[in-house]
Scaffold this active site. Structure first.
Site, PDB file in Angstrom:
ATOM      1  N   LYS A 149     -15.441 -17.998 -68.704  1.00  0.00           N
ATOM      2  CA  LYS A 149     -13.577 -18.589 -68.529  1.00  0.00           C
ATOM      3  C   LYS A 149     -13.389 -18.356 -70.646  1.00  0.00           C
ATOM      4  CE  LYS A 149     -10.573 -22.762 -67.767  1.00  0.00           C
ATOM      5  NZ  LYS A 149     -10.945 -24.049 -67.990  1.00  0.00           N
ATOM      6  N   ARG A 210     -12.463 -33.677 -58.936  1.00  0.00           N
ATOM      7  CA  ARG A 210     -13.982 -33.315 -60.443  1.00  0.00           C
ATOM      8  C   ARG A 210     -14.185 -34.691 -60.267  1.00  0.00           C
ATOM      9  NH1 ARG A 210     -13.653 -29.146 -63.762  1.00  0.00           N
ATOM     10  NH2 ARG A 210     -13.819 -29.378 -65.607  1.00  0.00           N
ATOM     11  N   TYR A 242     -16.991 -42.369 -68.341  1.00  0.00           N
ATOM     12  CA  TYR A 242     -18.435 -42.501 -67.631  1.00  0.00           C
ATOM     13  C   TYR A 242     -19.667 -43.293 -68.046  1.00  0.00           C
ATOM     14  CZ  TYR A 242     -15.157 -39.807 -65.639  1.00  0.00           C
ATOM     15  OH  TYR A 242     -13.375 -39.131 -64.191  1.00  0.00           O
TER      16      TYR A 242
END
Length: 243
Positions: A149, A210, A242
């Site tokens: 990508k 996700r 997180y």
């Protein structure tokens, strides 16, 4: 004081990724105490991390305590200080919630939407990445998937649970295709949306799936650096919440 982080880490038999995590926590600590180890500065540091989850606080304090002991052994500080994790109560609403999505593994009337959901949930892929996956990029023998990508290439481990799910889609050029051409993003969105509605999970999206992937990885003890690599992120800034 930051110059002592590297000697401290060099004496530890840990992976490079673990060293990066240690270094990150210790640099934050040193900045918070302004290079001076005093009782007051240590209390200020502890207050600065009180809003993190207990597990994150425990990890950070463990790293700091080991570093403080190293400094004491090297006679770089006069006395040994040890930080203790205070008992804190964190409300459920403040925590990211792991959802039970085991029903996703059952048969569906929207099989392609189901596979898209599983690829996001289990591997953290973006819908746009999924739609561009070529059959040649999938290697079930070694259980790896190649993603390219914007000029960036990465190799991701395919979970054992997904290998049988992918087998039926490895017949053409793309994983999802029509007449040898990949489907549009709008098609992918509709497929995923239809599956989530079927599952009674209309409030979920590719983004929230996700997030579930990230939470599951953290639950397994996977570090943010490794997660960022799997997700193709250049930095860990978006994963800070997180910790």
């Amino acid at each position: 004081m930051k110059e002592y982080i590297r000697p401290f880490l060099n004496q530890k038999n840990i992976s490079e990724n673990s060293k990066i995590a240690y270094s990150y926590d210790l640099e934050q600590f040193i900045e918070e105490v302004h290079d001076r180890i005093t009782e007051t500065n240590l209390r200020i540091y502890q207050a600065s991390i009180k809003d993190f989850k207990a597990a994150v606080q425990k990890r950070k304090l463990s790293a700091v305590n080991q570093f403080l002991y190293f400094l004491y052994q090297q006679q770089l500080i006069e006395e040994f200080h040890r930080l203790v994790l205070p008992k804190v109560s964190v409300s459920k609403e403040q925590e990211n919630e792991l959802l039970d999505l085991s029903a996703f593994w059952q048969e569906s009337s929207v099989p392609r939407g189901r596979l898209m959901a599983l690829l996001i949930l289990e591997m953290g892929l973006l819908p746009s990445e999924i739609l561009q996956v070529r059959v040649a990029d999938v290697n079930l023998d070694f259980q790896v998937l190649k993603i390219e990508k914007a000029g960036q290439k990465r190799v991701i481990k395919i979970p054992e649970s997904l290998t049988s799910e992918l087998e039926d889609y490895l017949t053409g050029t793309y994983l999802f295709e029509k007449n040898g051409k990949s489907y549009s993003r709008q098609w992918g969105f509709r497929q995923l949306e239809a599956f989530l509605i079927e599952q009674g999970q209309a409030s979920l999206s590719a983004q929230s799936l996700r997030e579930q992937f990230i939470l599951r990885q953290r639950e397994k003890g996977i570090g943010l650096y490794d997660i960022a690599q799997d997700l193709g992120l250049k930095t860990m800034i978006t994963l800070e919440k997180y910790r």
